[in-house]
Design a protein around this motif. Sequence first.
Motif, PDB file in Angstrom:
ATOM      1  N   LYS A 175     -28.377  13.800  46.646  1.00 13.58           N
ATOM      2  CA  LYS A 175     -27.518  14.381  45.615  1.00 13.58           C
ATOM      3  C   LYS A 175     -28.021  14.085  44.207  1.00 13.58           C
ATOM      4  N   ARG A 176     -28.747  12.987  44.046  1.00 12.57           N
ATOM      5  CA  ARG A 176     -29.242  12.623  42.715  1.00 12.57           C
ATOM      6  C   ARG A 176     -30.648  12.042  42.814  1.00 12.57           C
ATOM      7  N   ILE A 177     -31.458  12.345  41.811  1.00 13.56           N
ATOM      8  CA  ILE A 177     -32.790  11.753  41.672  1.00 13.56           C
ATOM      9  C   ILE A 177     -32.819  11.040  40.333  1.00 13.56           C
ATOM     10  N   ILE A 178     -33.181   9.784  40.327  1.00 16.85           N
ATOM     11  CA  ILE A 178     -33.182   8.980  39.103  1.00 16.85           C
ATOM     12  C   ILE A 178     -34.596   8.514  38.810  1.00 16.85           C
ATOM     13  N   ILE A 179     -35.052   8.758  37.593  1.00 16.72           N
ATOM     14  CA  ILE A 179     -36.388   8.344  37.152  1.00 16.72           C
ATOM     15  C   ILE A 179     -36.228   7.313  36.045  1.00 16.72           C
ATOM     16  N   SER A 180     -36.943   6.218  36.157  1.00 16.38           N
ATOM     17  CA  SER A 180     -36.894   5.180  35.131  1.00 16.38           C
ATOM     18  C   SER A 180     -38.278   4.564  34.972  1.00 16.38           C
ATOM     19  N   GLN A 181     -38.423   3.782  33.937  1.00 14.37           N
ATOM     20  CA  GLN A 181     -39.697   3.128  33.685  1.00 14.37           C
ATOM     21  C   GLN A 181     -40.005   2.120  34.780  1.00 14.37           C
ATOM     22  N   ILE A 182     -41.261   2.011  35.150  1.00 12.35           N
ATOM     23  CA  ILE A 182     -41.672   1.017  36.151  1.00 12.35           C
ATOM     24  C   ILE A 182     -41.679  -0.346  35.480  1.00 12.35           C
ATOM     25  N   GLU A 183     -40.847  -1.239  35.970  1.00 12.36           N
ATOM     26  CA  GLU A 183     -40.725  -2.569  35.386  1.00 12.36           C
ATOM     27  C   GLU A 183     -41.844  -3.487  35.882  1.00 12.36           C
ATOM     28  N   PRO A 184     -42.215  -4.489  35.051  1.00 13.08           N
ATOM     29  CA  PRO A 184     -43.184  -5.487  35.514  1.00 13.08           C
ATOM     30  C   PRO A 184     -42.693  -6.172  36.777  1.00 13.08           C
ATOM     31  N   GLU A 185     -43.631  -6.635  37.574  1.00  6.65           N
ATOM     32  CA  GLU A 185     -43.280  -7.265  38.853  1.00  6.65           C
ATOM     33  C   GLU A 185     -42.339  -8.440  38.636  1.00  6.65           C
ATOM     34  N   GLY A 186     -41.271  -8.460  39.407  1.00  5.11           N
ATOM     35  CA  GLY A 186     -40.298  -9.540  39.326  1.00  5.11           C
ATOM     36  C   GLY A 186     -39.151  -9.276  38.374  1.00  5.11           C
ATOM     37  N   ARG A 187     -39.249  -8.193  37.583  1.00  9.30           N
ATOM     38  CA  ARG A 187     -38.178  -7.886  36.642  1.00  9.30           C
ATOM     39  C   ARG A 187     -37.264  -6.823  37.230  1.00  9.30           C
ATOM     40  N   ILE A 188     -35.962  -7.021  37.079  1.00 10.90           N
ATOM     41  CA  ILE A 188     -34.973  -6.108  37.634  1.00 10.90           C
ATOM     42  C   ILE A 188     -34.632  -5.037  36.605  1.00 10.90           C
ATOM     43  N   HIS A 189     -34.560  -3.797  37.047  1.00 10.69           N
ATOM     44  CA  HIS A 189     -34.209  -2.678  36.168  1.00 10.69           C
ATOM     45  C   HIS A 189     -32.778  -2.818  35.690  1.00 10.69           C
ATOM     46  N   ASP A 190     -32.584  -2.743  34.379  1.00  4.85           N
ATOM     47  CA  ASP A 190     -31.257  -2.830  33.778  1.00  4.85           C
ATOM     48  C   ASP A 190     -31.090  -1.647  32.828  1.00  4.85           C
ATOM     49  N   ALA A 191     -30.035  -0.865  33.043  1.00  6.58           N
ATOM     50  CA  ALA A 191     -29.819   0.334  32.235  1.00  6.58           C
ATOM     51  C   ALA A 191     -29.551   0.022  30.767  1.00  6.58           C
ATOM     52  N   LEU A 192     -29.215  -1.236  30.441  1.00  2.00           N
ATOM     53  CA  LEU A 192     -28.941  -1.606  29.059  1.00  2.00           C
ATOM     54  C   LEU A 192     -30.161  -2.176  28.348  1.00  2.00           C
ATOM     55  N   ASP A 193     -31.267  -2.327  29.058  1.00  2.52           N
ATOM     56  CA  ASP A 193     -32.487  -2.846  28.444  1.00  2.52           C
ATOM     57  C   ASP A 193     -33.111  -1.806  27.521  1.00  2.52           C
ATOM     58  N   GLU A 194     -33.975  -2.280  26.619  1.00  2.00           N
ATOM     59  CA  GLU A 194     -34.776  -1.378  25.809  1.00  2.00           C
ATOM     60  C   GLU A 194     -35.984  -0.912  26.623  1.00  2.00           C
ATOM     61  N   VAL A 195     -36.544   0.205  26.223  1.00  2.00           N
ATOM     62  CA  VAL A 195     -37.722   0.745  26.901  1.00  2.00           C
ATOM     63  C   VAL A 195     -38.939  -0.077  26.504  1.00  2.00           C
ATOM     64  N   ASN A 196     -39.771  -0.442  27.496  1.00  2.00           N
ATOM     65  CA  ASN A 196     -41.003  -1.154  27.192  1.00  2.00           C
ATOM     66  C   ASN A 196     -41.957  -0.246  26.421  1.00  2.00           C
ATOM     67  N   GLU A 197     -42.736  -0.830  25.545  1.00  2.00           N
ATOM     68  CA  GLU A 197     -43.685  -0.053  24.742  1.00  2.00           C
ATOM     69  C   GLU A 197     -44.618   0.740  25.653  1.00  2.00           C
ATOM     70  N   CYS A 198     -44.763   2.030  25.352  1.00  2.42           N
ATOM     71  CA  CYS A 198     -45.564   2.909  26.200  1.00  2.42           C
ATOM     72  C   CYS A 198     -46.331   3.910  25.326  1.00  2.42           C
ATOM     73  N   PRO A 199     -47.319   4.615  25.913  1.00  4.66           N
ATOM     74  CA  PRO A 199     -48.202   5.462  25.107  1.00  4.66           C
ATOM     75  C   PRO A 199     -47.498   6.518  24.268  1.00  4.66           C
ATOM     76  N   ILE A 200     -46.368   7.063  24.729  1.00  4.78           N
ATOM     77  CA  ILE A 200     -45.710   8.119  23.961  1.00  4.78           C
ATOM     78  C   ILE A 200     -45.192   7.619  22.611  1.00  4.78           C
ATOM     79  N   MET A 201     -45.073   6.300  22.450  1.00  5.37           N
ATOM     80  CA  MET A 201     -44.587   5.730  21.192  1.00  5.37           C
ATOM     81  C   MET A 201     -45.683   5.577  20.141  1.00  5.37           C
ATOM     82  N   VAL A 202     -46.936   5.711  20.510  1.00  5.14           N
ATOM     83  CA  VAL A 202     -48.041   5.464  19.586  1.00  5.14           C
ATOM     84  C   VAL A 202     -47.883   6.319  18.330  1.00  5.14           C
ATOM     85  N   GLY A 203     -47.948   5.670  17.180  1.00  9.71           N
ATOM     86  CA  GLY A 203     -47.800   6.353  15.904  1.00  9.71           C
ATOM     87  C   GLY A 203     -46.387   6.374  15.374  1.00  9.71           C
TER      88      GLY A 203
END
Length: 381
Positions: free
Chosen positions: A154-182
């Motif tokens: 019924k639903r497909i959810i896409i989120s950032q791949i978290e570093p190993e051992g870190r739990i996904h939290d919807a209230l976290d900030e997005v980790n720095e990624c290539p689309i942010m450059v500039g």
Amino acid sequence: MYSALDIDLKPGRGFGIFEIGTSLWTLVDTLRRHPAAYPQIDVKYDPDASATTPIVLHIRPHLDLLFSGKHQRLHTICIRKLRDPNPPVRVQYKDSILSSPNEILRRVGVGKVFGPTYPGDELRYPGIWFSFDDDILGEGLNVAHAGDRTQEVKRIIISQIEPEGRIHDALDEVNECPIMVGDLARAVAKVHDGVTLYFYPTATSTPLHICIGETTAQDLTLDLGPPLRIHYKEDERMLIHAGVKANEPGEGNGTGYFYNYFQYGMDFLISETTHVVRKIVLHTNVPGSPLFQRYKRCNWEIEGKPEDDEDDTPPRKRFSDRFETISHFLSPHEPPPSMSLDRTADEENLNLPNPTTSLHGYDGIILEATDLSQVVSVTLL
């Protein structure tokens, strides 16, 4: 008639124009240019703390987009109502069609394409998971027949791949990624000085200092690129804070022009005679405020004086702080008087529950705040 929605899944990244890490301002600006494809868009937020809490962009009927509260970056994408034909949805991953008007996505189909995963009521993979309930964006609920191979997704959810051992939290900030450059990461403002800008990638970019009374319009163009708009009329309602008699000739008589950098959440008032920066305006992009979505959020901080010469961590107040806290930081004694500003006065078709903000002038700086104590802009003089 709505356009069909084609979704090419990219786990951990998104799909199409919906890419994890994209700013709210950028994505909404893009959606506005495609009204036929995305005719109905709702913005949902907490009105009591809209400056700091996450924002959900609901694109009817299929998409819920969760943006982080601080940087307003796309954090999580939820694709819903896969069987709703208005418009029809076609979902694929690489060369495999997962769901279409003629094909129902089931548990067994997910397993065939993505392979094995840990047992549970949802099928979770790095950067993507599949849920079998109709709940809104968030964690899935326990459902009956969890082992049924024919369960419909019924639903497909896409989120950032978290570093190993870190739990996904919807209230976290997005980790720095290539689309942010500039993009602008943060802006540190100093009264009677100017602003220092820090860009992504934060580890390698050189800070840019823009100084009131020194930086020229040419400097801004060379360092930031040409402004998205040049505005040749200063808002005379701000002259009361300028510290110069309105009837005197020269810098205080309303002459000058603005360089509007909407993509950085900043305006620069340039002298019409010397072409030097006279004022800097930093915008918070608070949902529900009159200027919401005209500017990208500028993650600003106001830096105070260090306690001594050896203090390398001077005190700062941030956009997320309440107005009373920032006001006391700027003026520990009695706060200055304020005046009201209705930014919707010239907008006949704009109706907001609280269109009026208050302007508070201090030595070298102006704060614009809502009645909920959220600072929506900072002006350095």
